[in-house]
Design a protein around this motif. Structure first.
Motif, PDB file in Angstrom:
ATOM      1  N   PRO A  19       0.918  -1.314   0.499  1.00  0.00           N
ATOM      2  CA  PRO A  19      -0.244   0.043  -0.276  1.00  0.00           C
ATOM      3  C   PRO A  19       0.723   1.603  -0.368  1.00  0.00           C
ATOM      4  N   ALA A  20       1.750   0.924   0.557  1.00  0.00           N
ATOM      5  CA  ALA A  20       2.764   2.330   0.699  1.00  0.00           C
ATOM      6  C   ALA A  20       3.520   2.526  -0.694  1.00  0.00           C
ATOM      7  N   THR A  21       3.486   1.955  -0.814  1.00  0.00           N
ATOM      8  CA  THR A  21       4.518   1.499  -2.727  1.00  0.00           C
ATOM      9  C   THR A  21       3.253   2.689  -3.594  1.00  0.00           C
ATOM     10  N   ALA A  22       2.116   2.028  -3.328  1.00  0.00           N
ATOM     11  CA  ALA A  22       0.996   2.454  -3.877  1.00  0.00           C
ATOM     12  C   ALA A  22       0.297   3.615  -3.840  1.00  0.00           C
ATOM     13  N   THR A  23       0.400   3.768  -2.497  1.00  0.00           N
ATOM     14  CA  THR A  23       0.165   5.837  -2.551  1.00  0.00           C
ATOM     15  C   THR A  23       0.750   6.515  -3.058  1.00  0.00           C
ATOM     16  N   VAL A  24       2.555   6.019  -3.438  1.00  0.00           N
ATOM     17  CA  VAL A  24       3.195   6.560  -4.081  1.00  0.00           C
ATOM     18  C   VAL A  24       2.850   6.749  -5.616  1.00  0.00           C
TER      19      VAL A  24
END
Length: 224
Positions: free
Chosen positions: A151-156
């Motif tokens: 999720p962190a990478t996707a939110t970037v």
């Protein structure tokens, strides 16, 4: 145990298909629940203590040698959303392909034959860790880290969030990840005596609802 094997398995570039999935972040962004670093941290913390704990315990139990067929049924029972079950099996199938090429093992072959369309990803992850000579705790850590880093990478990508801020979120969550990993391993060890009913069954209703809505979108950036 090989620390290098753990690094290979936990590497985001390991070809297990996770890059195509947002872990619910895309639906959360559209719903306005994730708007920046602070709300991303809250979202990841929620995943960590609910579905993250469940997945990590399943992975640790598979690494311990618990029957993966029983664990797959337990994963199904703990995943009400059809969209999430479908995503978990797709990810499991892709991880199985990568695992069998990287760490060939008869237990992986047997599970692939049993579930030609894919077993649940945490179960495959745990069995992959076992094939690589890793410990149940390693499997739990891999599962939990993937559950928040995805999720962190996707939110970037979804919000053009500064990658430094996203990485700082993961760093702040690290102590909690340690604690949840310990809980997951303890639960997995109870399975040896009490069966799969000893596994945690924490739920995340917004993730389930969001996954069902997301699956119906005609256009989306991530598969889930």
């Amino acid at each position: 145990m090989s620390r290098a094997a753990l690094l290979v398995l936990a590497d985001g570039r390991f070809p297990a298909g996770g890059h195509a999935h947002s872990g619910g972040a895309e639906a959360a962004v559209k719903a306005g629940r994730v708007t920046g670093a602070a709300s991303l941290e809250a979202f990841c913390r929620g995943r960590l203590h609910t579905s993250g704990l469940v997945s990590a315990a399943l992975a640790a139990a598979a690494a311990l040698g618990v029957d993966p067929v029983d664990l797959d049924a337990a994963a199904d029972a703990r995943t009400p959303s059809l969209a999430l079950r479908t995503a978990a099996r797709r990810l499991g199938r892709q991880l199985m392909r990568a695992a069998r090429a990287t760490w060939p093992h008869p237990e992986l072959d047997a599970l692939a034959r049993q579930f030609p369309k894919g077993a649940h990803q945490p179960v495959v992850l745990g069995l992959t860790a076992r094939a690589a000579g890793l410990a149940p705790a390693d499997a739990a850590y891999c599962s939990l880290y993937e559950g928040v880093s995805g999720p962190a990478t996707a939110t970037v990508r979804l919000l053009s969030l500064d990658p430094f801020d996203a990485t700082a979120v993961l760093a702040r969550l690290a102590p909690e990840l340690d604690g949840v990993a310990c809980q997951a391993v303890e639960a997995a060890r109870r399975v040896l005596d009490d069966g799969v009913d000893a596994l945690p069954a924490g739920s995340a209703p917004l993730l389930e609802v969001g996954a069902e809505a997301h699956a119906a979108w005609p256009v989306r950036l991530f598969a889930s």
